[in-house]
Design a protein around this motif. Structure first.
Motif, PDB file in Angstrom:
ATOM      1  N   GLY A  90       0.635  -1.207   0.146  1.00 16.46           N
ATOM      2  CA  GLY A  90      -0.124   0.031  -0.030  1.00 16.46           C
ATOM      3  C   GLY A  90       0.902   1.259   0.157  1.00 16.46           C
ATOM      4  N   LEU A  93       2.367   1.792  -3.292  1.00 14.78           N
ATOM      5  CA  LEU A  93       1.444   2.094  -4.506  1.00 14.78           C
ATOM      6  C   LEU A  93       0.568   3.335  -4.216  1.00 14.78           C
ATOM      7  N   GLY A  94       0.522   3.743  -2.920  1.00 17.95           N
ATOM      8  CA  GLY A  94      -0.062   4.920  -2.568  1.00 17.95           C
ATOM      9  C   GLY A  94       0.501   6.032  -3.116  1.00 17.95           C
ATOM     10  N   LEU A  97       0.231   6.556  -7.080  1.00 13.58           N
ATOM     11  CA  LEU A  97      -1.191   7.172  -7.270  1.00 13.58           C
ATOM     12  C   LEU A  97      -1.426   8.625  -6.962  1.00 13.58           C
ATOM     13  N   SER A  98      -0.682   8.917  -5.725  1.00 12.44           N
ATOM     14  CA  SER A  98      -1.036  10.086  -5.207  1.00 12.44           C
ATOM     15  C   SER A  98      -0.037  11.180  -6.116  1.00 12.44           C
ATOM     16  N   VAL A 121       1.493   9.300   1.663  1.00 11.99           N
ATOM     17  CA  VAL A 121       1.328   8.031   2.204  1.00 11.99           C
ATOM     18  C   VAL A 121       0.669   8.149   3.575  1.00 11.99           C
ATOM     19  N   ALA A 306      -7.491   7.445  -5.773  1.00  9.42           N
ATOM     20  CA  ALA A 306      -6.222   7.095  -5.407  1.00  9.42           C
ATOM     21  C   ALA A 306      -6.241   6.245  -4.137  1.00  9.42           C
ATOM     22  N   ARG A 307      -7.078   6.500  -3.197  1.00  4.99           N
ATOM     23  CA  ARG A 307      -7.114   5.834  -1.959  1.00  4.99           C
ATOM     24  C   ARG A 307      -7.809   4.437  -2.022  1.00  4.99           C
ATOM     25  N   THR A 310      -5.603   2.053  -4.054  1.00  6.71           N
ATOM     26  CA  THR A 310      -4.570   1.507  -3.323  1.00  6.71           C
ATOM     27  C   THR A 310      -4.981   0.628  -2.391  1.00  6.71           C
ATOM     28  N   SER A 314      -3.884  -3.649  -2.774  1.00  7.75           N
ATOM     29  CA  SER A 314      -3.121  -4.175  -1.947  1.00  7.75           C
ATOM     30  C   SER A 314      -3.522  -5.415  -1.035  1.00  7.75           C
TER      31      SER A 314
END
Length: 596
Positions: A90, A93-94, A97-98, A121, A306-307, A310, A314
């Motif tokens: 996470g 990946l976060g 994407l963020s 993050v 995004a959230r 993620t 995950s």
């Protein structure tokens, strides 16, 4: 006056939120904005000065340490795999994407996006704790959100440091091996400081090198020292050091652990309140005017894409139910650490000649404000809709399977109040099982109970075994969890004797005075029965008492299902809408003319 105002606004907001079931974080932010930029009553830079930043940093360090202190790996059980996925998969990946949301949503350049994306993050332990307290989530999703917030907090800070060092190398031609080597050494140094402080304190406490009355002061002093030493070598690495320190102490199985944890919880409530008031009061509306409509697009992309992506990606392959995944995916509030770290790196990027750095601070505040409001109002309703929150009607947990507790539980179950009877003696549970009541076989103080009993479904506890000492132990242990006004203990047999009377600070609120465990058992064995009667405008408590002069009032249910036991022989003042539970002698076991 500034500190007094911060305390009054912060703690006052939390109390009002508890009293009226409102999101505490939203009230604190509102109070800070009103006191700060709106009415000008509080200006942190004017009233407190340059130490505002260090104060916030130290407060965040204490908050993160308290969070680490609650991360007992043994209690993770079935949430262990989910936590590992949210941290190992996470976090990166976060970050990715963020960064994409910042680049294509907010319109920032790649340099500023990568640095701010690393900071994002962080989901904010300063925000998660009050939200979980208000929403009363089921154990597993609450654990996942809490662990993710606390563990990812220093990871996010370190990600921002890494991205910033890379940007400096690419943008200014700084020596790459030297910068990255300093970063690696800083992270290793922070880990070493945290481990050394944690293991050193645990050993000192175990060996008795620190007296009981000095354990909390020593803990605070070592905590601040570990944070300062680590942060002095590499900025923001102090967060990693204190989190590791808390994690080590949490898993050291210290005999004084509960006292340390509860004190830290109280300190954290005060610090969270103060930090959010300072944060909101420091808001400068002129900085927000530099943002455009793209800031709204950025927030929408983070919250809606995004959230969720993620979390959902995950947790692919885990055994978590889809409801829990969905709740975690749409719960990602940001807090103080994000604003503090984002402001710092925004200034540093601007100084390095990256113009977009000036927008990081305002974007961070908008994101915090938006996510706090959104999740503050949506988490509890969403959890209830998904069946992952405590019951609307507060339940009652009975400790001890006696005739009295089984009779009370049967009546409450018919009234649609959640009940559970716990007893470490298997043979005593037969009566409860025969009545079809939910039971827990085992000690309610055991680790098994922590994993198997969803305490959030209950708001009251009744300790009514035949062992007065055990009742006192249970009531004392659960009083901070349920609130002392909601923990009851059957009257002790010899409490009137000075040799056996215990301090009033121990145990729960007594009920059944004059009878006790043996008295209730004797009456019920002789044929006395428990029954419930609803009071109305036409049939008051006085009318009931006139018809049932020999009955003994035991408990009552409020209009909203609030359960209360009656302490002595005196009838309480109850109005229409209340339901009373009473012991009636054998000759009066008939109904109440349709009102029972």
């Amino acid at each position: 006056m500034a500190f007094a105002l911060i305390g009054a606004l912060g703690v006052g907001s939390q109390w009002i939120a508890w009293r009226f079931h409102l999101p505490a974080i939203v009230l604190m932010l509102t109070a800070g904005i009103l006191a700060g930029p709106v009415f000008g009553l509080l200006d942190p830079m004017r009233d407190i000065g340059e130490i505002t930043g260090p104060l916030i940093s130290l407060a965040v360090a204490v908050i993160l340490f308290e969070g680490g202190l609650s991360l007992d790996i043994r209690r993770l059980s079935d949430a262990r795999k989910g936590v590992l996925r949210l941290v190992v998969i996470g976090a990166p990946l976060g970050w990715l994407l963020s960064t994409l949301a910042l680049r294509y949503g907010a319109g920032l350049g790649w340099e500023a996006s990568s640095v701010f994306g690393g900071i994002m993050v962080v989901t904010g332990p300063t925000v998660i704790a009050p939200l979980l307290r208000q929403a009363r989530l089921a154990r597993r999703p609450a654990q996942l959100l809490q662990w993710e917030a606390i563990v990812n907090d220093p990871i996010g800070a370190m990600a921002a440091v890494l991205a910033f060092q890379i940007v400096l190398v690419l943008h200014t031609g700084t020596d790459a091996p030297g910068a990255l080597g300093h970063l690696a050494l800083g992270i290793l140094f922070a880990l070493a400081v945290g481990l050394a402080a944690g293991f050193g304190l645990a050993r000192a406490f175990w060996r008795g090198w620190v007296p009981e009355y000095m354990k909390v002061p020593v803990l605070f002093a070592v905590l601040l020292l570990a944070f300062a030493v680590s942060d002095n070598y590499l900025h923001e690495s102090g967060l990693l050091a204190v989190t590791v320190m808390g994690l080590v102490i949490a898993n050291a199985d210290l005999p004084s652990y509960e006292e340390l944890r509860r004190f830290k919880e109280h300190a954290t409530i005060l610090l969270v309140s103060g930090v959010f008031i300072l944060l909101a009061a420091s808001l400068d509306f002129s900085t927000l005017s530099t943002l455009t409509w793209r800031a709204g697009l950025f927030v929408a992309l983070v919250v809606l894409l995004a959230r969720p992506l993620t979390v959902l990606l995950s947790l692919v392959g885990t055994a978590l139910p889809w409801r829990e995944r969905l709740l975690i995916a749409f719960t990602g509030p940001r807090g103080v650490v994000l604003v503090a770290v984002a402001g710092l790196f925004g200034e540093r990027l601007a100084e390095a000649g990256i113009a977009d750095g000036a927008l990081i601070g305002p974007l961070a505040f908008v994101l915090v404000l938006a996510t706090v409001v959104i999740h503050g109002f949506s988490l509890a309703p969403m959890a209830r809709a998904l069946g992952l929150a405590g019951a609307e009607v507060p339940g009652v947990l009975f400790v001890g399977a006696s005739r009295l507790t089984v009779g009370l539980a049967e009546i409450l179950k018919k009234a649609e109040v959640p009940v559970l009877i716990a007893d470490p003696n298997h043979s005593r549970l037969w009566r409860a099982r025969a009545a079809g009541l939910p039971t827990f076989y085992g000690d309610i103080l055991s680790e098994a109970a922590e994993h198997q009993v969803e305490l959030l479904s209950f708001s009251s506890l009744v300790a009514a075994t035949d062992n007065d000492a055990y009742n006192t132990l249970v009531a004392t242990d659960f009083a901070p969890e349920f609130g002392r006004e909601s923990v009851w203990q059957i009257a002790r047999e010899r409490s009137d004797n000075s040799r056996h009377a215990l301090p009033t600070q121990l145990g729960g609120r007594p009920f059944g005075e004059g009878l006790g465990y043996e008295g209730f058992e004797r009456l019920l064995a002789e044929g006395w029965t428990l029954s419930m009667t609803r009071l109305t405008e036409e049939f008051t408590l006085a009318d009931w008492r006139e018809k049932r002069p020999e009955a003994r009032l035991v408990a009552h249910l409020g209009p909203k299902g609030t359960f209360r036991l009656v302490r002595g022989d005196k009838d309480p003042d109850l109005g229409p809408g209340y339901r009373i539970i009473a012991l009636r002698p054998p000759e009066t076991n008939g109904g109440e003319n349709g009102k029972s």
